[in-house]
Scaffold this motif. Sequence first.
Motif, PDB file in Angstrom:
ATOM      1  N   TYR A  35       0.849  -1.188   0.000  1.00 26.77           N
ATOM      2  CA  TYR A  35       0.000   0.000   0.000  1.00 26.77           C
ATOM      3  C   TYR A  35       0.882   1.235   0.000  1.00 26.77           C
ATOM      4  CZ  TYR A  35      -4.139  -2.734   1.466  1.00 26.77           C
ATOM      5  OH  TYR A  35      -5.192  -3.630   1.535  1.00 26.77           O
ATOM      6  N   GLY A  42      -4.676   9.253   0.588  1.00 29.78           N
ATOM      7  CA  GLY A  42      -4.878   8.270   1.646  1.00 29.78           C
ATOM      8  C   GLY A  42      -4.131   6.980   1.362  1.00 29.78           C
ATOM      9  N   LEU A  43      -4.703   5.872   1.795  1.00 32.65           N
ATOM     10  CA  LEU A  43      -4.091   4.556   1.617  1.00 32.65           C
ATOM     11  C   LEU A  43      -4.604   3.915   0.337  1.00 32.65           C
ATOM     12  CD1 LEU A  43      -4.336   3.381   5.268  1.00 32.65           C
ATOM     13  CD2 LEU A  43      -2.308   2.958   3.885  1.00 32.65           C
ATOM     14  N   PHE A  91       3.578   0.937   2.747  1.00 26.83           N
ATOM     15  CA  PHE A  91       3.341  -0.105   3.734  1.00 26.83           C
ATOM     16  C   PHE A  91       3.252  -1.466   3.061  1.00 26.83           C
ATOM     17  CE2 PHE A  91       2.700   2.168   7.597  1.00 26.83           C
ATOM     18  CZ  PHE A  91       2.122   3.389   7.262  1.00 26.83           C
ATOM     19  N   HIS A 100      -5.623  -7.651   7.698  1.00 26.34           N
ATOM     20  CA  HIS A 100      -4.235  -7.382   7.334  1.00 26.34           C
ATOM     21  C   HIS A 100      -3.428  -7.040   8.572  1.00 26.34           C
ATOM     22  CE1 HIS A 100      -5.921  -7.238   3.428  1.00 26.34           C
ATOM     23  NE2 HIS A 100      -5.252  -6.239   2.905  1.00 26.34           N
ATOM     24  N   PHE A 102       0.008  -4.981   9.331  1.00 24.63           N
ATOM     25  CA  PHE A 102       0.851  -4.028   8.634  1.00 24.63           C
ATOM     26  C   PHE A 102       2.240  -3.948   9.241  1.00 24.63           C
ATOM     27  CE2 PHE A 102      -1.766  -1.659   5.604  1.00 24.63           C
ATOM     28  CZ  PHE A 102      -3.020  -2.138   5.922  1.00 24.63           C
ATOM     29  N   GLY A 103       3.202  -3.664   8.379  1.00 27.69           N
ATOM     30  CA  GLY A 103       4.532  -3.315   8.842  1.00 27.69           C
ATOM     31  C   GLY A 103       4.586  -1.848   9.231  1.00 27.69           C
ATOM     32  N   PRO A 104       5.735  -1.396   9.716  1.00 22.69           N
ATOM     33  CA  PRO A 104       5.855  -0.004  10.176  1.00 22.69           C
ATOM     34  C   PRO A 104       5.951   1.007   9.046  1.00 22.69           C
ATOM     35  CG  PRO A 104       7.944  -1.120  10.389  1.00 22.69           C
ATOM     36  CD  PRO A 104       6.959  -2.158   9.956  1.00 22.69           C
ATOM     37  N   GLY A 105       6.156   0.543   7.822  1.00 20.85           N
ATOM     38  CA  GLY A 105       6.220   1.440   6.682  1.00 20.85           C
ATOM     39  C   GLY A 105       7.625   1.923   6.360  1.00 20.85           C
TER      40      GLY A 105
ATOM     41  N   PHE B  34     -13.490  -3.300   9.033  1.00 18.43           N
ATOM     42  CA  PHE B  34     -12.341  -3.236   9.930  1.00 18.43           C
ATOM     43  C   PHE B  34     -12.159  -1.807  10.430  1.00 18.43           C
ATOM     44  CE2 PHE B  34     -10.641  -7.322   8.416  1.00 18.43           C
ATOM     45  CZ  PHE B  34     -11.209  -7.411   7.158  1.00 18.43           C
ATOM     46  N   TYR B  36      -8.797   0.304  12.005  1.00 22.13           N
ATOM     47  CA  TYR B  36      -7.375   0.310  12.313  1.00 22.13           C
ATOM     48  C   TYR B  36      -7.014   1.630  12.987  1.00 22.13           C
ATOM     49  CZ  TYR B  36      -6.423  -3.767   9.336  1.00 22.13           C
ATOM     50  OH  TYR B  36      -6.379  -5.030   8.794  1.00 22.13           O
ATOM     51  N   GLN B  38      -3.592   4.208  13.730  1.00 22.29           N
ATOM     52  CA  GLN B  38      -2.209   4.513  13.343  1.00 22.29           C
ATOM     53  C   GLN B  38      -1.673   5.622  14.231  1.00 22.29           C
ATOM     54  OE1 GLN B  38      -1.626   6.218   9.412  1.00 22.29           O
ATOM     55  NE2 GLN B  38       0.397   5.295   9.232  1.00 22.29           N
ATOM     56  N   GLY B  43       2.944   1.874  11.850  1.00 21.90           N
ATOM     57  CA  GLY B  43       2.043   1.191  10.936  1.00 21.90           C
ATOM     58  C   GLY B  43       0.637   1.157  11.485  1.00 21.90           C
ATOM     59  N   LEU B  44      -0.249   0.482  10.783  1.00 22.30           N
ATOM     60  CA  LEU B  44      -1.642   0.387  11.195  1.00 22.30           C
ATOM     61  C   LEU B  44      -1.834  -0.851  12.062  1.00 22.30           C
ATOM     62  CD1 LEU B  44      -1.659   2.060   8.409  1.00 22.30           C
ATOM     63  CD2 LEU B  44      -4.081   1.464   8.372  1.00 22.30           C
ATOM     64  N   PHE B  90      -8.674   4.589  11.008  1.00 16.66           N
ATOM     65  CA  PHE B  90      -9.096   4.264   9.656  1.00 16.66           C
ATOM     66  C   PHE B  90     -10.141   3.154   9.678  1.00 16.66           C
ATOM     67  CE2 PHE B  90      -6.078   6.679   7.192  1.00 16.66           C
ATOM     68  CZ  PHE B  90      -4.989   6.827   8.023  1.00 16.66           C
ATOM     69  N   LEU B 103      -7.956  -4.271   0.922  1.00 16.57           N
ATOM     70  CA  LEU B 103      -8.929  -3.470   1.650  1.00 16.57           C
ATOM     71  C   LEU B 103      -9.035  -2.087   1.030  1.00 16.57           C
ATOM     72  CD1 LEU B 103      -7.938  -4.315   5.353  1.00 16.57           C
ATOM     73  CD2 LEU B 103      -9.669  -5.406   3.904  1.00 16.57           C
ATOM     74  N   PHE B 105      -9.775   1.681   2.130  1.00 18.13           N
ATOM     75  CA  PHE B 105      -9.735   2.483   3.356  1.00 18.13           C
ATOM     76  C   PHE B 105     -10.441   3.812   3.190  1.00 18.13           C
ATOM     77  CE2 PHE B 105      -6.872   0.279   6.259  1.00 18.13           C
ATOM     78  CZ  PHE B 105      -6.265  -0.639   5.422  1.00 18.13           C
ATOM     79  N   LYS B 107     -10.472   7.909   4.453  1.00 15.69           N
ATOM     80  CA  LYS B 107      -9.368   8.877   4.513  1.00 15.69           C
ATOM     81  C   LYS B 107      -8.851   9.078   5.940  1.00 15.69           C
ATOM     82  CE  LYS B 107      -8.955   9.871   0.169  1.00 15.69           C
ATOM     83  NZ  LYS B 107      -9.340  11.149  -0.412  1.00 15.69           N
TER      84      LYS B 107
END
Lengths: 111, 115
Positions: A35, A42-43, A91, A100, A102-105, B34, B36, B38, B43-44, B90, B103, B105, B107
Amino acid sequence: DAGVIQSPRHEVTEMGQEVTLRCKPISGHDYLFWYRQTMMRGLELLIYFNNNVPIDDSGMPEDRFSAKMPNASFSTLKIQPSEPRDSAVYFCASSLGQAHFFGPGTRLTVL
Amino acid sequence: AQSVTQPDIHITVSEGASLELRCNYSYGATPYLFWYVQSPGQGLQLLLKYFSGDTLVQGIKGFEAEFKRSQSSFNLRKPSVHWSDAAEYFCAVGDEGGGADGLTFGKGTHLIIQP
């Protein structure tokens, strides 16, 4: 479990350079997602793999972007050549098909 | 294609007060939903998820969310917020596979906690 691991955490590069982002998913997870997060958009999902096979890369913005998953424990996202508009947080996430993790990015800055 | 709307960009709440963050989704079939969180530079982290069954789901850190099909909503709530809850939140929706295809998301909503 160590969770999803990404490297580097920060990358600053100059326009035109090649950038490679790395991801190690959670062991046993068979889905891997890349992502991109920006203030404006946004994502956004870029690409995802199932059992190391790319399934949908329709989110990859341009041919400058490519991703590989040579084995179940490693994936790369490459940008060549990089441009300032690629600056974002990238990410990696893995899953067993539902939620999901997620990693820290990786925060990428292209000058 | 599915979409998620989080109408509030910023919300400010006093510490100890209750919280509700809004989320509306657009999806033709039964959604997988979901929330999340942050924190800055992180990360999320998954707070909770809804797949089926009881429409009120409990998550980590004292959060809960209620799925309302008639309103296409999945609002997040917490009875009493703590300063450590300040973060970006999110909402996300997955398809029939539950997220196997990725997914979508919203904003995000930035939560500010006042002392």
